[in-house]
Structures are given as C-alpha cells and as structure tokens.
Design a protein around this motif. Structure first.
Motif, short mmCIF file in Angstrom:
data_model
loop_
_atom_site.label_atom_id
_atom_site.label_comp_id
_atom_site.label_asym_id
_atom_site.label_seq_id
_atom_site.Cartn_x
_atom_site.Cartn_y
_atom_site.Cartn_z
N ARG B 192 -45.99 25.47 11.21
CA ARG B 192 -44.77 25.52 12.03
C ARG B 192 -43.58 25.49 11.08
O ARG B 192 -43.60 24.85 10.03
CB ARG B 192 -44.72 24.33 12.98
CG ARG B 192 -45.73 24.47 14.13
CD ARG B 192 -45.41 23.52 15.24
NE ARG B 192 -45.47 22.13 14.77
CZ ARG B 192 -44.58 21.22 15.09
NH1 ARG B 192 -43.54 21.52 15.83
NH2 ARG B 192 -44.71 19.98 14.65
N PRO B 194 -39.02 25.66 10.78
CA PRO B 194 -37.82 25.28 11.53
C PRO B 194 -37.34 26.44 12.42
O PRO B 194 -37.73 27.59 12.20
CB PRO B 194 -36.79 25.00 10.43
CG PRO B 194 -37.56 24.80 9.19
CD PRO B 194 -38.79 25.62 9.33
N SER B 195 -36.52 26.11 13.39
CA SER B 195 -36.00 27.17 14.23
C SER B 195 -34.93 27.94 13.46
O SER B 195 -34.37 27.45 12.49
CB SER B 195 -35.45 26.60 15.54
OG SER B 195 -34.61 25.52 15.25
N LYS B 196 -34.67 29.14 13.97
CA LYS B 196 -33.80 30.04 13.21
C LYS B 196 -32.40 29.48 13.01
O LYS B 196 -31.82 28.90 13.92
CB LYS B 196 -33.72 31.40 13.93
CG LYS B 196 -35.02 32.15 13.85
CD LYS B 196 -34.86 33.61 14.18
CE LYS B 196 -36.17 34.34 13.91
NZ LYS B 196 -36.10 35.76 14.19
N SER B 197 -31.90 29.64 11.82
CA SER B 197 -30.54 29.21 11.50
C SER B 197 -30.07 29.98 10.29
O SER B 197 -30.87 30.62 9.60
CB SER B 197 -30.53 27.71 11.19
OG SER B 197 -31.25 27.47 10.00
N LYS B 201 -32.36 31.35 7.25
CA LYS B 201 -32.28 32.76 6.86
C LYS B 201 -32.11 32.87 5.34
O LYS B 201 -32.75 33.69 4.68
CB LYS B 201 -31.12 33.45 7.57
CG LYS B 201 -31.10 34.95 7.36
CD LYS B 201 -30.13 35.65 8.29
CE LYS B 201 -28.83 35.96 7.57
NZ LYS B 201 -27.86 36.61 8.46
N TYR B 219 -45.72 33.19 12.07
CA TYR B 219 -44.84 32.36 12.88
C TYR B 219 -43.57 33.13 13.27
O TYR B 219 -43.21 33.21 14.44
CB TYR B 219 -44.47 31.10 12.10
CG TYR B 219 -43.62 30.13 12.88
CD1 TYR B 219 -44.21 29.20 13.74
CD2 TYR B 219 -42.23 30.14 12.76
CE1 TYR B 219 -43.43 28.31 14.47
CE2 TYR B 219 -41.45 29.25 13.49
CZ TYR B 219 -42.05 28.34 14.34
OH TYR B 219 -41.28 27.46 15.06
N PHE B 220 -42.93 33.74 12.27
CA PHE B 220 -41.65 34.41 12.55
C PHE B 220 -41.84 35.67 13.39
O PHE B 220 -40.97 36.05 14.16
CB PHE B 220 -40.92 34.74 11.25
CG PHE B 220 -40.47 33.52 10.49
CD1 PHE B 220 -39.78 32.50 11.15
CD2 PHE B 220 -40.73 33.37 9.14
CE1 PHE B 220 -39.37 31.36 10.47
CE2 PHE B 220 -40.31 32.24 8.45
CZ PHE B 220 -39.63 31.23 9.12
N ARG B 222 -43.88 35.93 15.68
CA ARG B 222 -44.42 35.43 16.95
C ARG B 222 -45.82 36.01 17.21
O ARG B 222 -46.14 36.46 18.31
CB ARG B 222 -43.48 35.76 18.11
CG ARG B 222 -42.05 35.25 17.89
CD ARG B 222 -41.19 35.42 19.12
NE ARG B 222 -41.04 36.79 19.56
CZ ARG B 222 -40.19 37.67 19.02
NH1 ARG B 222 -39.43 37.32 17.99
NH2 ARG B 222 -40.11 38.89 19.49
N TYR B 440 -38.48 37.87 9.59
CA TYR B 440 -37.49 36.91 10.06
C TYR B 440 -36.32 37.61 10.74
O TYR B 440 -35.83 37.18 11.76
CB TYR B 440 -36.98 36.04 8.90
CG TYR B 440 -36.08 34.93 9.35
CD1 TYR B 440 -36.60 33.71 9.76
CD2 TYR B 440 -34.70 35.11 9.40
CE1 TYR B 440 -35.78 32.69 10.20
CE2 TYR B 440 -33.87 34.10 9.84
CZ TYR B 440 -34.41 32.90 10.23
OH TYR B 440 -33.59 31.89 10.68
#
Lengths: 216, 631
Positions: B192, B194-197, B201, B219-220, B222, B440
C-alpha cells in the motif's frame, strides 16, 4: 555523393534486420530483437562507373520495417519516395514467399515510380546447404516469379554474409544507371551555378506531386 | 537478506488470498529485483502447466545463486545495501568517501555480512554452488546486458557507481514517507502506498525503489480493482491457452500464435532471464510465462490480438510482477495508457503521433520549424479544385492541419516510442523511471517525456538544420507523380527529406544514450521553465479526441476526392475531364465545410501567466536581496 532511400519489406522473422546488420555492421546475432515500427540505418558504398574516373559514392538511407501484418498500414510511410525496395522471404518458410508476392504487388500499385528497383531476396541460405536441407522454396520457382515481375533476384545468408553485399551493390549500380543522365546534367548545372554555391534541388525533380497517400 | 516467506504479504493482497488456491497457481515470481529472493525458477524447475501445478519450492537455490554473485561483487545490486535494517546506514554510506568500484564492492560485502540472519545463511550455503560470475559481471540488476551499441560497460559501471547510491538515498526517503503515513514496509515489500499528492508525485518522479516497483505500479494503476472485477478470468484463459498450444496443428486458425512463437526468443535476447543457459536446456520459465500471457491476452482481447511490441511490454512486466498481475497490467496499459495503439489498424499510433506533433508545434516551435513538413505553396495554388474563395480558405485550413493526417517523417522514428512504451528506446533504468511516472500520472507523461527527449536533442538537431534545405547532396527522394495523385498540395516535398536523414539518425540514437535518468528529470521534467511541463491528462485526452476526429474527416475527404479523380480520369479521355472536376468540386463543398467546422486546436494557456508571475516574483525578490546586501 548520391543518396538513395531503400526500404526492407517482408514477413516477420524472415531476417530483414539481420540482412541490414550484415550490410551495415558486418555482424550477425542468432537472436535479434523483433523490430518495432521501423529502424533507420545508413551505409555508404562505392561503385565503379564506366564514364567516370572516380568511384561513385552511394549513401543508402535504409528503413528496416516490422514484419507483422498489421504494420502494413504504417508501411506507406516508410516506402514513400523510396528508390529501392528489398522484399525478403525465408527460404525455409513457404508462406513467406506468398507475403513477399503481396508486398511486390503493393509496391507496384502504390509507388507510381517506374524506376523503383525491387529486389526479391530469399534469406537463410545457410540452412539450405547442410545435411538436413530445410529448403521449402525452390530457387527456380522464385526466379521465375522474379523474371515475370521484372524484379532482381538472389538468395543470401545474413548469417554467413553470402550474397548480401552484392545485393546492395547491384541496387546501387542499377540506380546509378537509371539516374546517370540526370546526375551528369545536374553536375554540369552545378558547375555553372558554383557562383551561387547553391543547388536547385527542385529543378531535377519531375514533379512536386506526391504519388502515394501516406498513412491511412 | 529478507524475503523468505514468499506466499505471504504480497501474494495475499494480490489475489485476495483465500479463494480456490489462486495464490499458489500464479505465484510464478519474476526474477526482478524484488522477486529474485522469492524465486522459483531454476534448473530443477519442472513447472510447466500453469493451470495445474503449483509453485516449485526451490527458492533456496536461487538465493544461493544471488548471494554467491554478490559475494564476488558480481552484479552490484543495491538491494543488499537496503537489507541492512539500520536506517542510518544509507546516509552514512552516502557520506563516506567512495573512490571507486572496488570500494563499492567492498561495501556491498560489508553490508552483506552485517545484515540479517538468513542472509548469512544464504552466504554460507552459497559456497557450495558455482555459477558463472563473469557472466553476471556484464549484466545489470535486472539481468540485462550492461553494454549496448551506445554505452560501454565501463561507462555503465561508472554511472552505476553514483546512481546506485542515489537509489539507496531515495529508498531511505521512501521508507520514511511510508512509515510516516503508517504504511507497513514489512519484508521490504510494501503493497500500500500513500494517497496521491504533489509530494508523492515528486517521490515517484525521482524513482520508485526498484524492489517495490511491481507492487507500486500495481497499486498506482489500480490493478487490484481490475483483478477483483475479473477473478478467475486468467485461470479460465489459461485452460484455453493450454488447449491451443498443445494442438500442434493450428490450421492457421490462430495466426497470432505463430507470430507470438516467433517473437518469444526475440524478446530481450540480451537478458539472462530470457536466455537458455545452454542450447539443450528447456526454455526458461520466463519465456513460458511470456507465451501464456501473450496468448491469453490475444484470446481476451481479439480486437488487439497480438501486436509486435507487446512482447517487450509483457516481458518487462514479468520481470517485476507475477504472471497473472503482469497479464492484467498488460490489459491496463493497452487500454488506458496506450488506447488503440496496438489495435489491428494501429490507428492509435497515428493519433498519438498527431498529438505529439501538435505538442511539438505548440511547445517546441524551434524544433517544429525543422521537422514540420515544408508546405508546398506551388502545389496548393496549382490545385485545380480551388474554385471559389471559400473553398480556397477551406483548403488552406486543411493544408494547415494536414500533418495530422499525413504525419511528418519524424514520426517514422517516434511511433515506436509509444508502441513499446520506451522499452529499447531508452536505456532500461531510464525506461523504468518513465514507467513509474506513467502509472502514477497516466499517459500524458509519455508525451512529456517525448517532448523532453526532443528538447534535449535540440542542439544536435540544430546543428543539422542547414542540411535541411539542400546541402549539396544529390538526393532522389522524390518520384515522378502519376495521374492518380491525391495529394493536397504535397506537403512533404523530397527537398525536406535530404536533411531528414540526419534528423532520423539523431532522433533514433539520441534517446539510447540517455543512460542517466536524472539527465531527463533534472534538466527538463523538474524545470518549470519548460511550458510543456504544464501538459496534463485532460489536455492530452482532448488532444487525442481532436486528432482522431480530424483524421477521420481527412480520410473521408480524401476518399471523396479520390472518387472524383477516378471519375475525372475516366472522362478526361473524352476531353471533358476539367469541366467535370470543377463540377464535382462544387459538390465537394460540404465535405470541405465539415473539415472547416473544427477549429485549429487550442492549448490551455491560462496557467502560463501564473507560473511566469511566480517565477518573476521570486527573481525580483532575489534581486532585491542581492541589492540590499550589496548596499
């Protein structure tokens, strides 16, 4: 120096890239990566010309294309404005000659140039000379077809190098012969224009019309 | 070395863990950085029918091979440095003065002996196995040959000496980032992220740690969502694949299979994982996996089937992901990131090339000026179909945008950039950095990287500019026209192709020399001054739609013209051809109007001002400070 555009066409894995590499780098790899899209290479050769004292230098701009059927839709981008085409088949694969024939047809239909030199080349000759003869296409069959279609024809081996250089040399000679008059005329003009130090490239071109539709 | 429990965290999360023995079936682990230690293929391997058999349990053998090569400093894998649990060490290491390769190798050895218990076990066991160390010396951490036509092994080693340290530093930062976010880094295989930021990036752009790549891409992109929606599908496909491949006589029913077969041994022939150790050997596991993935895909998506270049994409995926996940990633890449590119008619390739050309025209006008087709004014004005002022206007628009249909010659080279997703175009480490960002940031990144490469090659290109308009070389690029000419004022005069030869040469070889990924990232991607860095996914999506519709219109237009030509020629034998042509061209007005209805593509530019102002403000501030100080 004369510059000619040459394109290689033919079924997948008949040895197009291997022929080019033998010609350009004089090397051979048993396993060569499949060509994606097309690869660009160039190579210069010298040929003897009758009327000229010096050798004639010819630079080939070579487009080596991917063989898979679907790449056919990109092919016009590569063979447009070509001066010569090497249509390659695999001597051990009967099917590949069928594909080669369809390439010849396409070239004759789509390239409206009567001077286009088409060379039919059977590759992997080395496999046809051992004890286990793997040959699937008879020389006579391909030769008859080439004569009928007015193509140059030979059998080569990219692996041993047999016949490869000769292919390019005879293309060079044939192109030189067909352009000879133009070239000499141009040379004279060039001498006259030397003051401007410029060459009117368009002058020797028969037409600005483009004969092939590009990508469709 | 970490890594022993290999059915655990990774596989559980991958396949959902608890359903019908999925886990074991597809645990064909790839030989990439992270997976080597969870290895399962080796000379004793008898894994053959994927839908039936499980995982051979021979990871130890591979572990041994690895540690053996490490002990001798074979392939300098940075993983060994990571495996040291002391989080200080990477930094310590980077501050230590390291003079050369030998020192570095010594460090690797030191760190190895300091590392965890099972690693020592590995080292001990390794003494009993002999492998060809020399061979490993010549390959990189993924098994690719270090040397290429454009990069010598010495160049590679000296670059790697620095870059491997960079990788260690980046991994250390990634670890901190994940820990801060409360995400587990268990077994050195986080699943897992972190969520996108903006921050993430930047991290991705600076490179995902090689050992985590497979999971991070998954993961990225999906991938798990996709897999969850299609549970058991790959399983079913493999049953079909087995049936087909076992049938020796295909009767040409399945021609894709034949082409796949021909390409299997032509996929990364320079990578040890794709090679037979000796000619008598059975084919490598990865080749078998590759066959299954490609054949399964061609069954799954008959619209694409098999397209040469997919062998490389699937092959690279298999180095980082297990077979099933590689399959789904291939599905995702060919639909989401490269839509239509591998379709039977390859129209997606042409669309993307059109988009790229629009972008070059917009963002790199300097380069555009000498790769653009030279508009042949004479051809246009000679055109006999320009009968009224309106149609003349229409025509000029068509010619203006004609390059979207009749793509400039440079696209002969750049088309393959997209088809193979830069594999074989850029050196492998650079390619992987591009893939990190693609998963990403989505597909617009592929255009950004293309523009970056062109930007970097600008100097080389400019040097050859003079050749472009005829430099004394006699070229016979153009042929006499024939009567069935349908060109809209031939935009690609052969005169332009004299210098194109040099351009082709540069465009083809330049990217292959970009050994250091940071050359692209630090010099271009991270630089705000390049306006194409503002290109985003919306823009590229919009662009693709525009180019696609333009191409359809042109095709329609040209088909119509062609029909008229044929009629014209028929009649011309009766000397009324000209008249007929004029008549039909009036009827043609509708088609032309239709082409006119779409405006020339406009890029979003609203952000330009803001960025410019910001950088200007910063500069003014700096200057003020400087002045203050001087005063």
């Amino acid at each position: 120096m004369l510059q000619f555009k040459l394109v290689l066409l033919g079924d997948s894995s008949v040895g197009k890239s291997s022929i080019v590499h033998r010609f350009v780098k004089d090397s051979f790899d048993e396993l060569r990566e499949s060509t994606i899209g097309a690869a660009f290479l160039s190579q210069t050769i010298k040929i003897k010309a009758e009327e000229q004292e010096e050798d004639v230098v010819i630079k080939f701009e070579i487009w080596d294309t991917a063989g898979q059927e679907r790449y056919k839709s990109l092919a016009p981008m590569y063979y447009r404005n070509a001066n010569a085409a090497l249509v390659v088949y695999d001597l051990t694969q009967k099917d590949s000659l069928v594909k080669a024939r369809s390439w010849v047809e396409e070239l004759k239909n789509k390239v409206g140039d009567e001077d286009l030199v088409i060379f039919l080349v059977g590759n992997k000759l080395d496999l046809c000379e051992g004890e286990e003869d793997l040959r699937a296409v008879d020389t006579s069959e391909a030769k008859a077809y080439a004569e009928e279609q007015n193509l140059l024809f030979t059998e080569v081996s990219a692996k041993t190098g047999q016949g490869v250089k000769e292919v390019f040399r005879s293309i060079g000679e044939k192109l030189y012969a067909s352009k000879k008059d133009e070239i000499l005329a141009k040379k004279n003009r060039e001498l006259g224009n030397r003051v401007n130090n410029s060459v009117d490239i368009n002058a020797q071109r028969p037409s600005t019309n483009d004969t092939t539709t590009c990508c469709s | 070395m970490v890594a022993t429990d290999f059915t655990s965290p990774l596989m559980r999360t991958t396949t959902g863990g608890n359903h019908h023995g999925f886990t074991s079936k597809f645990s064909i682990r790839s030989p990439s950085v992270p997976n080597l230690r969870q290895q399962l293929y080796s000379e004793t391997n008898n894994y053959s029918a994927p839908a039936i058999e499980g995982i051979p349990n021979n990871k130890d053998a591979i572990n041994d091979q690895r540690s053996n090569s490490e002990e001798y400093g074979g392939s300098l894998s940075v993983i060994d440095l990571y495996d040291d649990n002391d989080s200080e060490s990477p930094q310590k290491k980077s501050t230590r003065s390291i003079t050369g390769l030998e020192d570095f190798q010594k460090d690797v050895g030191e760190l190895n002996s300091m590392s965890a218990d099972h690693s020592n076990d590995d080292l001990r066991r390794s003494n009993s196995i002999t492998i060809d160390i020399n061979e490993n010396e010549h390959t990189d951490r993924y098994g690719f040959k270090k040397q290429s036509t454009f990069i010598s092994e010495a160049d590679y080693n000296s670059w790697w000496n620095d870059y491997s340290k960079y990788c260690v530093r980046r991994k250390f930062k990634w670890k901190l980032l994940l820990e801060k976010g409360g995400l587990p880094v268990d077994n050195d295989s986080p699943t897992r992220f972190p969520s996108k930021s903006e921050k993430l990036k930047r991290y991705v752009r600076k490179g995902i740690p090689a050992e985590w790549r497979g999971d991070a891409w998954w993961y990225f992109a999906r991938g798990q969502e996709k897999l969850n929606r299609h549970k058991g599908v790959y399983d079913t496909l493999l049953v079909k694949v087995n049936k087909i491949t076992e049938q020796k006589d295909h009767d040409n029913v399945f021609t894709d299979l034949e082409i796949i077969e021909r390409d299997l041994n032509r996929t990364f022939p320079d990578n040890i994982h794709f090679q037979k150790q000796s000619p008598q050997d059975e084919e490598p596991e990865l080749i078998k996996s590759l066959r299954r993935v490609l054949v399964a895909f061609s069954l799954y998506n008959p619209k694409i089937g098999y397209c040469q270049s997919m062998n490389f994409i699937a092959g690279l995926l298999l180095l980082f992901l297990d077979e099933e996940r590689a399959f789904w990633m291939l599905v995702i890449i060919t639909s989401r990131y490269l839509p239509g590119v591998h379709d039977v008619n390859l129209e997606g390739v042409n669309i993307d090339q059109g988009v790229l050309m629009l972008c070059v025209k917009e963002y790199l006008p300097e380069i555009w000026s000498y790769i653009a087709p030279i508009t042949n004014k004479k051809g246009a004005s000679n055109n006999r179909r320009t009968t009224s002022s309106t149609s003349r206007k229409n025509r000029s628009l068509i010619i203006k945008n004609e390059f979207l249909y009749r793509l400039p010659p440079i696209t002969l080279c750049t088309a393959s950039w997209f088809m193979s997703c830069f594999i074989g175009i850029l050196p492998i480490e650079t390619t992987l950095r591009v893939w990190d960002c693609m998963f990403y940031e989505e597909s617009h990144f592929l255009f950004k990287i293309s523009l970056s490469i062109l930007k970097l090659s600008e100097n080389d290109l400019l040097r050859h500019k003079k050749h472009r308009h005829g430099g004394g070389i006699l070229s016979y690029g153009i042929k006499g026209g024939n009567s069935s000419n349908t060109s809209l004022g031939s935009s690609n005069d052969a005169a332009s192709e004299d210098g194109d030869m040099e351009i082709f040469q540069i465009i083809q070889t330049f990217p292959k020399k970009l050994l250091n990924p940071n050359d692209i990232f630090d010099k271009v991607i991270f630089k705000r001054k390049y306006s194409f860095n503002r290109l985003d996914q919306d823009e590229v999506d919009r662009c693709r739609k525009y180019v696609s519709s333009q191409r359809t219109k042109y095709k329609h237009y040209i088909d119509t013209v062609e029909k008229q030509e044929i009629r014209g020629i028929d009649k011309s034998t009766n000397h009324i051809g000209e008249k007929e042509n004029i008549l039909t061209s009036e009827m043609d007005e509708d088609t032309i109007n239709e082409a006119l209805s779409s405006e020339v593509y406009g890029f979003k530019r609203n952000l330009t001002g803001v960025h410019w102002n910001n950088s200007l403000k910063a500069k003014v501030r700096q200057m003020k400070k400087k002045i203050d100080r001087e005063v």
